[in-house]
Design a protein around this motif. Structure first.
Motif, PDB file in Angstrom:
ATOM      1  N   ALA A  67       0.837  -1.203   0.000  1.00 18.94           N
ATOM      2  CA  ALA A  67       0.000   0.000   0.000  1.00 18.94           C
ATOM      3  C   ALA A  67       0.871   1.252   0.000  1.00 18.94           C
ATOM      4  CB  ALA A  67      -0.912   0.009   1.220  1.00 18.94           C
ATOM      5  N   ASN A  68       0.327   2.331  -0.533  1.00 21.16           N
ATOM      6  CA  ASN A  68       1.015   3.607  -0.593  1.00 21.16           C
ATOM      7  C   ASN A  68       1.184   4.149   0.828  1.00 21.16           C
ATOM      8  OD1 ASN A  68       2.039   6.085  -1.234  1.00 21.16           O
ATOM      9  ND2 ASN A  68       0.177   6.840  -2.233  1.00 21.16           N
ATOM     10  N   ALA A  69       2.409   4.353   1.262  1.00 20.11           N
ATOM     11  CA  ALA A  69       2.681   4.793   2.632  1.00 20.11           C
ATOM     12  C   ALA A  69       2.246   6.229   2.866  1.00 20.11           C
ATOM     13  CB  ALA A  69       4.159   4.642   2.950  1.00 20.11           C
ATOM     14  N   SER A  70       2.112   7.028   1.800  1.00 16.80           N
ATOM     15  CA  SER A  70       1.696   8.423   1.972  1.00 16.80           C
ATOM     16  C   SER A  70       0.177   8.567   2.054  1.00 16.80           C
ATOM     17  CB  SER A  70       2.243   9.277   0.828  1.00 16.80           C
ATOM     18  OG  SER A  70       1.698   8.846  -0.399  1.00 16.80           O
ATOM     19  N   ASN A  71      -0.554   7.480   1.862  1.00 17.56           N
ATOM     20  CA  ASN A  71      -2.007   7.502   1.996  1.00 17.56           C
ATOM     21  C   ASN A  71      -2.370   7.711   3.460  1.00 17.56           C
ATOM     22  OD1 ASN A  71      -4.717   6.550   2.453  1.00 17.56           O
ATOM     23  ND2 ASN A  71      -4.670   5.716   0.376  1.00 17.56           N
ATOM     24  N   GLY A  72      -3.416   8.476   3.722  1.00 15.11           N
ATOM     25  CA  GLY A  72      -3.817   8.775   5.098  1.00 15.11           C
ATOM     26  C   GLY A  72      -4.231   7.539   5.882  1.00 15.11           C
ATOM     27  N   PHE A  73      -5.012   6.660   5.242  1.00 19.73           N
ATOM     28  CA  PHE A  73      -5.461   5.450   5.926  1.00 19.73           C
ATOM     29  C   PHE A  73      -4.289   4.536   6.243  1.00 19.73           C
ATOM     30  CE2 PHE A  73      -7.010   1.030   5.771  1.00 19.73           C
ATOM     31  CZ  PHE A  73      -7.874   1.073   6.851  1.00 19.73           C
ATOM     32  N   ALA A  74      -3.395   4.348   5.269  1.00 18.48           N
ATOM     33  CA  ALA A  74      -2.233   3.472   5.493  1.00 18.48           C
ATOM     34  C   ALA A  74      -1.332   4.045   6.579  1.00 18.48           C
ATOM     35  CB  ALA A  74      -1.458   3.282   4.196  1.00 18.48           C
TER      36      ALA A  74
END
Length: 141
Positions: A67-74
């Motif tokens: 998953a994208n680490a810069s995503n808020g949920f992640a």
């Protein structure tokens, strides 16, 4: 064959120590409120420990799915999982990030489930009245 309680040859005797003019004692126990509190506390513990295990499992899935680490949920799940990992984030240090996350967070998730089960069992054994398990044995003669 008749039972002694129904046989007129056996007089009905009062219990030992009974005096007709003694005051009558009544024991009133109200365990319903206590049972509700104990069940509510156990449910709360189960819910919290299960939620922590779910967060750790979601973190494992996000790492395996890259998953994208810069995503808020992640990022939220990563932060929360690091705070509930019981200090096991660096227990196993294999080369792969996926295997490391699976081993460390997986162990922490299992430990949260075990902690929840042990705590609720101890609280139930201490707080609930009566025997918890009843074993019956049938004998044939």
């Amino acid at each position: 064959m008749t039972y002694p309680e129904n046989d007129p040859r056996y007089p009905v005797r009062p219990p030992h120590g009974y005096q007709p003019d003694s005051p009558v004692e009544e024991i009133v126990e109200r365990p319903a409120a206590r049972l509700r509190v104990i069940h509510a506390v156990c449910a709360l513990i189960h819910t919290a420990c299960g939620l922590f295990a779910i967060v750790l499992a979601i973190h494992i899935v996000l790492v395996f799915g890259e998953a994208n680490a810069s995503n808020g949920f992640a990022g939220f799940i990563d932060t929360w999982s690091s705070s509930v990992s019981l200090g096991l984030r660096n227990l196993f240090t294999p080369e792969g990030v996926k295997l490391r996350t699976f081993l460390n967070d997986g162990l922490a998730a299992v430990l949260w489930l075990v902690i929840g089960a042990v705590l609720t069992d101890v609280i139930a054994r201490i707080g609930l009245p009566g025997p918890r398990r009843v074993w019956y044995r049938r004998t044939v003669r």
